[in-house]
Design a protein around this motif. Sequence first.
Motif, PDB file in Angstrom:
ATOM      1  N   ALA A 380      -2.702   6.005 -15.168  1.00  0.00           N
ATOM      2  CA  ALA A 380      -2.122   4.770 -14.624  1.00  0.00           C
ATOM      3  C   ALA A 380      -1.477   5.004 -13.249  1.00  0.00           C
ATOM      4  N   GLU A 381      -0.802   6.136 -13.113  1.00  0.00           N
ATOM      5  CA  GLU A 381      -0.125   6.451 -11.838  1.00  0.00           C
ATOM      6  C   GLU A 381      -1.137   6.559 -10.695  1.00  0.00           C
ATOM      7  N   GLU A 382      -2.245   7.218 -10.987  1.00  0.00           N
ATOM      8  CA  GLU A 382      -3.283   7.423  -9.975  1.00  0.00           C
ATOM      9  C   GLU A 382      -3.929   6.077  -9.604  1.00  0.00           C
ATOM     10  N   LEU A 383      -4.203   5.292 -10.634  1.00  0.00           N
ATOM     11  CA  LEU A 383      -4.789   3.975 -10.384  1.00  0.00           C
ATOM     12  C   LEU A 383      -3.830   3.153  -9.523  1.00  0.00           C
ATOM     13  N   TYR A 384      -2.550   3.231  -9.891  1.00  0.00           N
ATOM     14  CA  TYR A 384      -1.550   2.484  -9.145  1.00  0.00           C
ATOM     15  C   TYR A 384      -1.548   2.913  -7.667  1.00  0.00           C
ATOM     16  N   GLU A 385      -1.521   4.213  -7.436  1.00  0.00           N
ATOM     17  CA  GLU A 385      -1.460   4.706  -6.044  1.00  0.00           C
ATOM     18  C   GLU A 385      -2.697   4.257  -5.262  1.00  0.00           C
ATOM     19  N   ASN A 386      -3.861   4.346  -5.880  1.00  0.00           N
ATOM     20  CA  ASN A 386      -5.089   3.916  -5.199  1.00  0.00           C
ATOM     21  C   ASN A 386      -5.064   2.418  -4.924  1.00  0.00           C
ATOM     22  N   TYR A 387      -4.563   1.700  -5.889  1.00  0.00           N
ATOM     23  CA  TYR A 387      -4.484   0.239  -5.764  1.00  0.00           C
ATOM     24  C   TYR A 387      -3.525  -0.132  -4.624  1.00  0.00           C
ATOM     25  N   LEU A 388      -2.424   0.594  -4.578  1.00  0.00           N
ATOM     26  CA  LEU A 388      -1.431   0.328  -3.535  1.00  0.00           C
ATOM     27  C   LEU A 388      -2.032   0.599  -2.143  1.00  0.00           C
ATOM     28  N   THR A 389      -2.744   1.710  -2.031  1.00  0.00           N
ATOM     29  CA  THR A 389      -3.373   2.064  -0.750  1.00  0.00           C
ATOM     30  C   THR A 389      -4.383   0.991  -0.343  1.00  0.00           C
ATOM     31  N   TRP A 390      -5.140   0.536  -1.317  1.00  0.00           N
ATOM     32  CA  TRP A 390      -6.119  -0.512  -1.023  1.00  0.00           C
ATOM     33  C   TRP A 390      -5.392  -1.796  -0.576  1.00  0.00           C
ATOM     34  N   ALA A 391      -4.357  -2.181  -1.346  1.00  0.00           N
ATOM     35  CA  ALA A 391      -3.667  -3.447  -1.073  1.00  0.00           C
ATOM     36  C   ALA A 391      -2.975  -3.416   0.294  1.00  0.00           C
ATOM     37  N   GLU A 392      -2.486  -2.265   0.667  1.00  0.00           N
ATOM     38  CA  GLU A 392      -1.803  -2.153   1.961  1.00  0.00           C
ATOM     39  C   GLU A 392      -2.731  -2.590   3.086  1.00  0.00           C
ATOM     40  N   LYS A 393      -4.007  -2.298   2.912  1.00  0.00           N
ATOM     41  CA  LYS A 393      -4.985  -2.631   3.945  1.00  0.00           C
ATOM     42  C   LYS A 393      -5.568  -4.032   3.770  1.00  0.00           C
ATOM     43  N   TYR A 394      -5.740  -4.446   2.521  1.00  0.00           N
ATOM     44  CA  TYR A 394      -6.541  -5.661   2.321  1.00  0.00           C
ATOM     45  C   TYR A 394      -5.808  -6.853   1.705  1.00  0.00           C
ATOM     46  N   ASP A 395      -4.610  -6.648   1.149  1.00  0.00           N
ATOM     47  CA  ASP A 395      -3.947  -7.795   0.525  1.00  0.00           C
ATOM     48  C   ASP A 395      -2.427  -7.615   0.568  1.00  0.00           C
ATOM     49  N   GLU A 396      -1.857  -8.208   1.576  1.00  0.00           N
ATOM     50  CA  GLU A 396      -0.431  -8.019   1.834  1.00  0.00           C
ATOM     51  C   GLU A 396       0.431  -8.511   0.666  1.00  0.00           C
ATOM     52  N   HIS A 397       0.069  -9.663   0.141  1.00  0.00           N
ATOM     53  CA  HIS A 397       0.843 -10.264  -0.937  1.00  0.00           C
ATOM     54  C   HIS A 397       0.881  -9.340  -2.165  1.00  0.00           C
ATOM     55  N   VAL A 398      -0.296  -8.872  -2.539  1.00  0.00           N
ATOM     56  CA  VAL A 398      -0.381  -7.960  -3.677  1.00  0.00           C
ATOM     57  C   VAL A 398       0.398  -6.680  -3.376  1.00  0.00           C
ATOM     58  N   TYR A 399       0.242  -6.207  -2.155  1.00  0.00           N
ATOM     59  CA  TYR A 399       0.937  -4.976  -1.779  1.00  0.00           C
ATOM     60  C   TYR A 399       2.446  -5.119  -1.991  1.00  0.00           C
ATOM     61  N   GLU A 400       2.983  -6.229  -1.516  1.00  0.00           N
ATOM     62  CA  GLU A 400       4.434  -6.427  -1.631  1.00  0.00           C
ATOM     63  C   GLU A 400       4.882  -6.452  -3.093  1.00  0.00           C
ATOM     64  N   LEU A 401       4.129  -7.184  -3.900  1.00  0.00           N
ATOM     65  CA  LEU A 401       4.525  -7.300  -5.312  1.00  0.00           C
ATOM     66  C   LEU A 401       4.443  -5.968  -6.053  1.00  0.00           C
ATOM     67  N   ILE A 402       3.317  -5.287  -5.887  1.00  0.00           N
ATOM     68  CA  ILE A 402       3.174  -4.074  -6.704  1.00  0.00           C
ATOM     69  C   ILE A 402       4.046  -2.940  -6.160  1.00  0.00           C
ATOM     70  N   HIS A 403       4.373  -3.054  -4.893  1.00  0.00           N
ATOM     71  CA  HIS A 403       5.267  -2.066  -4.302  1.00  0.00           C
ATOM     72  C   HIS A 403       6.675  -2.285  -4.840  1.00  0.00           C
ATOM     73  N   LYS A 404       7.094  -3.556  -4.898  1.00  0.00           N
ATOM     74  CA  LYS A 404       8.432  -3.908  -5.361  1.00  0.00           C
ATOM     75  C   LYS A 404       8.582  -3.603  -6.860  1.00  0.00           C
ATOM     76  N   TYR A 405       7.523  -3.861  -7.627  1.00  0.00           N
ATOM     77  CA  TYR A 405       7.626  -3.665  -9.081  1.00  0.00           C
ATOM     78  C   TYR A 405       6.740  -2.518  -9.525  1.00  0.00           C
ATOM     79  N   LYS A 406       6.978  -1.394  -8.938  1.00  0.00           N
ATOM     80  CA  LYS A 406       6.118  -0.248  -9.240  1.00  0.00           C
ATOM     81  C   LYS A 406       6.124   0.090 -10.737  1.00  0.00           C
ATOM     82  N   SER A 407       7.323   0.187 -11.284  1.00  0.00           N
ATOM     83  CA  SER A 407       7.406   0.674 -12.651  1.00  0.00           C
ATOM     84  C   SER A 407       6.707  -0.284 -13.637  1.00  0.00           C
ATOM     85  N   ASP A 408       6.957  -1.569 -13.486  1.00  0.00           N
ATOM     86  CA  ASP A 408       6.295  -2.545 -14.365  1.00  0.00           C
ATOM     87  C   ASP A 408       4.777  -2.493 -14.181  1.00  0.00           C
ATOM     88  N   THR A 409       4.360  -2.351 -12.924  1.00  0.00           N
ATOM     89  CA  THR A 409       2.912  -2.348 -12.658  1.00  0.00           C
ATOM     90  C   THR A 409       2.258  -1.141 -13.321  1.00  0.00           C
TER      91      THR A 409
END
Length: 556
Positions: A380-409
């Motif tokens: 899950a941690e690895e998926l999260y990190e990859n997802y975050l890296t992707w979102a940083e480039k392609y989806d600002e809204h998602v990036y903000e949410l999953i960055h803010k709620y890392k643990s829940d995500t």
Amino acid sequence: MRDNMTNQELADLIFPNINKTIEDYEEIYPERNLKEGAKVVRFAPSPTGFMHIGNMMSATINYVLAKSSGGVFYLRNEDTDQARSVEGAVEFIYHTLNHYGINPDEYEFDGNIVGNYGPYIQSERMEIYHTFIKHLISIGRAYPCFLSSDELNQIREYQAKSKKRIGIYGRYAKFRDVSNEEAAQRIRNGEKFTIRFRSEGDFNRKFIFEDLTKGKIEMPENDIDVPIMKSENLLPTYHFAHVVDDHLMRTTHVVRGEEWMSSVPLHFELFKAFGFKMPKYIHTSLILKKDGDIIRKISKRKDPEALMFYYEEKGYPAIAVIDAVLTIANSNFEEWRQNHADTPFYEFPFSPKKMSSSGALFDLDKLDNISKNYLAKMKAEELYENYLTWAEKYDEHVYELIHKYKSDTVSFLNIERESKKPRKDYENYSSIFSKIWYMYDEEWDRELHYDFGCIQDKDEIVRIVREYLHNYYCETDSEEEWFLKVKELCDKMNYASNMKEYKENPTKYKGNVADFTTAIRVVLTTSSMTPNLYDIMKILGSKRMLKRLEIFQEKY
Ligand code: GLU
């Protein structure tokens, strides 16, 4: 005109400043000192468009051939068609190779040359090409041609109209046999010229060659005097430059698109004119796609998935794309992958014989399946990190949410993950959010669509969830305790907690335990289908769940 001028004199007139010889270059770029069987391969795109799936297939096969044989994979930028060059294309090639981890051993980028066989950018190899062209003129295998573009157009039109082969050959090769004196005179007069190869082929004779994938191929010999150097910028043409480069860079195998197959007789003649050994060839098949009922060639204009941007934007893990490409490249890749799940792809024993010779059908559903498996296998941690890296480039809204709620995500992504049969919910990073959005309270601002299950009566739903949350739910309960309580309330409210009993006598009950938990699920997530409800509730916690019940009540 009498011809007192030798070929060498004509060559000197055309290239007065070229003093090196072919032998000099043979010394500068000696045979490579590699172990027996090591393959030297290249990826040689032209920056006239953005990297596409066909390029990706060539690059990946090249990489596999080099790595699995202890050879060399080099990148050559074939930029001689400068009028058609596209801004950013070169950068995108480097970026893409890097993104997929198919990094060349030798290349040139940003002024840096890595490797002893450079420069690796064709426009920087002018002196080399001119030396080789000068040589061909001096041995009578190339000549200056003064046909203007108007004359060339007329010839082409005539040939097309009278259904003749297109090209400068036979009687159309008007300057092939003019004396060197006359050619020199025209050059001195400042007439524009191209340099053409003087073919010795005969179209009525057969040329046979062995493609490692397609087997023995029979074609007519080349008899066309192709241009090898253009008049406007003195740059060589692809046909000529790649022969010189493949030789000097000591290439053993050429993997390139099928569209080059028909040029092999010409390439053979060019290699032969210099006395060079030809590399071995693997012509990759066209990439096809299913479009409704028809199967057609994938199109850079019509199909977004033809360009490599697509896969990064959608967020497919790099290895999934590589596996999808190798799956269509080699018919035994899939089976190999099943037996070698964790082996690096470049250890796959690629066999040109196992490559389809008629066309490779690229299927996005197949890619989705491959990708789902990779994403399901990640921690899950690895998926999260990859997802975050992707979102940083392609989806600002998602990036903000999953960055803010890392643990829940991470906790959410981990639901039913670390098991023998992990859930396969996500085909790529861009598809994750539509399946996890309900975990974020901020998203409750949007217009909500509750996807009801069997219980349609909203007051009843509210009664169930209110009673459950207020009097039964306890954050510290284990999953067993949690389920016992659900069942207890179920019975109390006349929903069958026992499915068998329910099936025997359904009319006796208002519904069953599945309907009951669906009601809870819908209020908390809006969806009647989610991963394990117990885990979702644990992540949400009582306070947030009560808030969601309140919102549900307000909406209805
Ligand atoms: N520059 C050519 C292209 O992009 C390469 C062909 C080859 O690999 O020889 O199509």
